[in-house]
Design a protein around this motif. Structure first.
Motif, PDB file in Angstrom:
ATOM      1  N   UNK A   1       0.824  -1.166   0.063  1.00  0.00           N
ATOM      2  CA  UNK A   1       0.046  -0.085   0.079  1.00  0.00           C
ATOM      3  C   UNK A   1       0.757   1.111  -0.047  1.00  0.00           C
ATOM      4  N   UNK A   2       2.073   1.063   0.829  1.00  0.00           N
ATOM      5  CA  UNK A   2       2.701   2.564   0.996  1.00  0.00           C
ATOM      6  C   UNK A   2       4.080   2.435   0.550  1.00  0.00           C
ATOM      7  N   UNK A   3       4.422   1.370   0.079  1.00  0.00           N
ATOM      8  CA  UNK A   3       5.771   1.344  -0.628  1.00  0.00           C
ATOM      9  C   UNK A   3       6.736   0.834   0.659  1.00  0.00           C
ATOM     10  N   UNK A   4       7.889   0.298   0.451  1.00  0.00           N
ATOM     11  CA  UNK A   4       8.911  -0.272   1.290  1.00  0.00           C
ATOM     12  C   UNK A   4       9.590   0.743   2.210  1.00  0.00           C
ATOM     13  N   UNK A   5       9.759   0.310   3.363  1.00  0.00           N
ATOM     14  CA  UNK A   5      10.569   1.175   4.613  1.00  0.00           C
ATOM     15  C   UNK A   5      11.843   1.484   4.147  1.00  0.00           C
ATOM     16  N   UNK A   6      12.124   2.572   4.085  1.00  0.00           N
ATOM     17  CA  UNK A   6      13.640   2.947   3.680  1.00  0.00           C
ATOM     18  C   UNK A   6      14.380   2.681   5.049  1.00  0.00           C
ATOM     19  N   UNK A   7      15.681   2.512   4.878  1.00  0.00           N
ATOM     20  CA  UNK A   7      16.888   2.274   5.809  1.00  0.00           C
ATOM     21  C   UNK A   7      16.845   3.646   6.848  1.00  0.00           C
ATOM     22  N   UNK A   8      16.454   4.651   5.839  1.00  0.00           N
ATOM     23  CA  UNK A   8      16.569   6.013   6.780  1.00  0.00           C
ATOM     24  C   UNK A   8      15.412   6.065   7.808  1.00  0.00           C
ATOM     25  N   UNK A   9      14.232   5.568   7.310  1.00  0.00           N
ATOM     26  CA  UNK A   9      13.073   5.525   8.222  1.00  0.00           C
ATOM     27  C   UNK A   9      13.305   4.416   9.497  1.00  0.00           C
ATOM     28  N   UNK A  10      13.863   3.438   9.023  1.00  0.00           N
ATOM     29  CA  UNK A  10      14.016   2.267  10.051  1.00  0.00           C
ATOM     30  C   UNK A  10      15.310   3.147  11.101  1.00  0.00           C
ATOM     31  N   UNK A  11      16.316   3.689  10.591  1.00  0.00           N
ATOM     32  CA  UNK A  11      17.377   4.065  11.625  1.00  0.00           C
ATOM     33  C   UNK A  11      16.771   5.303  12.192  1.00  0.00           C
ATOM     34  N   UNK A  12      15.870   6.278  11.888  1.00  0.00           N
ATOM     35  CA  UNK A  12      15.314   7.236  12.578  1.00  0.00           C
ATOM     36  C   UNK A  12      14.350   6.853  13.692  1.00  0.00           C
ATOM     37  N   UNK A  13      13.585   5.576  13.441  1.00  0.00           N
ATOM     38  CA  UNK A  13      12.863   4.912  14.562  1.00  0.00           C
ATOM     39  C   UNK A  13      13.725   4.212  15.530  1.00  0.00           C
ATOM     40  N   UNK A  14      14.747   3.696  15.034  1.00  0.00           N
ATOM     41  CA  UNK A  14      15.814   3.087  16.039  1.00  0.00           C
ATOM     42  C   UNK A  14      16.399   4.198  17.032  1.00  0.00           C
ATOM     43  N   UNK A  15      16.487   5.297  16.416  1.00  0.00           N
ATOM     44  CA  UNK A  15      17.029   6.352  17.098  1.00  0.00           C
ATOM     45  C   UNK A  15      15.913   7.075  18.091  1.00  0.00           C
ATOM     46  N   UNK A  16      14.949   7.137  17.679  1.00  0.00           N
ATOM     47  CA  UNK A  16      13.818   7.529  18.564  1.00  0.00           C
ATOM     48  C   UNK A  16      13.721   6.469  19.732  1.00  0.00           C
ATOM     49  N   UNK A  17      13.726   5.248  19.334  1.00  0.00           N
ATOM     50  CA  UNK A  17      13.646   4.215  20.714  1.00  0.00           C
ATOM     51  C   UNK A  17      14.679   4.072  21.531  1.00  0.00           C
ATOM     52  N   UNK A  18      16.102   4.470  20.893  1.00  0.00           N
ATOM     53  CA  UNK A  18      17.207   4.667  21.786  1.00  0.00           C
ATOM     54  C   UNK A  18      16.836   5.719  22.700  1.00  0.00           C
ATOM     55  N   UNK A  19      16.425   7.132  22.155  1.00  0.00           N
ATOM     56  CA  UNK A  19      16.343   8.097  22.960  1.00  0.00           C
ATOM     57  C   UNK A  19      15.174   7.861  24.196  1.00  0.00           C
TER      58      UNK A  19
END
Length: 90
Positions: free
Chosen positions: A59-77
């Motif tokens: 539906x929305x296209x694949x998740x990019x590595x940048x989006x994954x890293x941004x979410x990892x950063x948010x989780x880490x914070x």
């Protein structure tokens, strides 16, 4: 996960001996059947999540590595903030 108190049925499965012995060694007091049932339940959950991911990506296209890293950063914070808040409360 379903409990062993729910209706069960006996199945015969084949698996490599080393895997069966490792599972038996780790199964503890709940027994091999319970251990295997829990492992299969986790695999079904993973398969269901993969199905959801495929639908979302279609539906929305694949998740990019940048989006994954941004979410990892948010989780880490968030974890770091939780750790700091826990240390402040002590």
């Amino acid at each position: 996960m379903k409990s062993m108190s729910e209706p069960t049925q006996k199945y015969s499965i084949t698996m490599p001996r080393d895997i069966a012995e490792a599972a038996r060694a780790r199964s503890g007091p709940s027994g091999l059947s319970s251990y295997v049932a829990a492992a299969v339940a986790r695999q079904i959950e993973r398969d269901n999540l993969n199905d959801l991911i495929q639908v979302a990506e279609a539906e929305h296209g694949p998740v990019t590595e940048e989006e994954i890293q941004a979410l990892r950063d948010q989780l880490h914070q968030a974890r770091e903030q939780q750790r700091r808040n826990g240390a402040d409360a002590a």
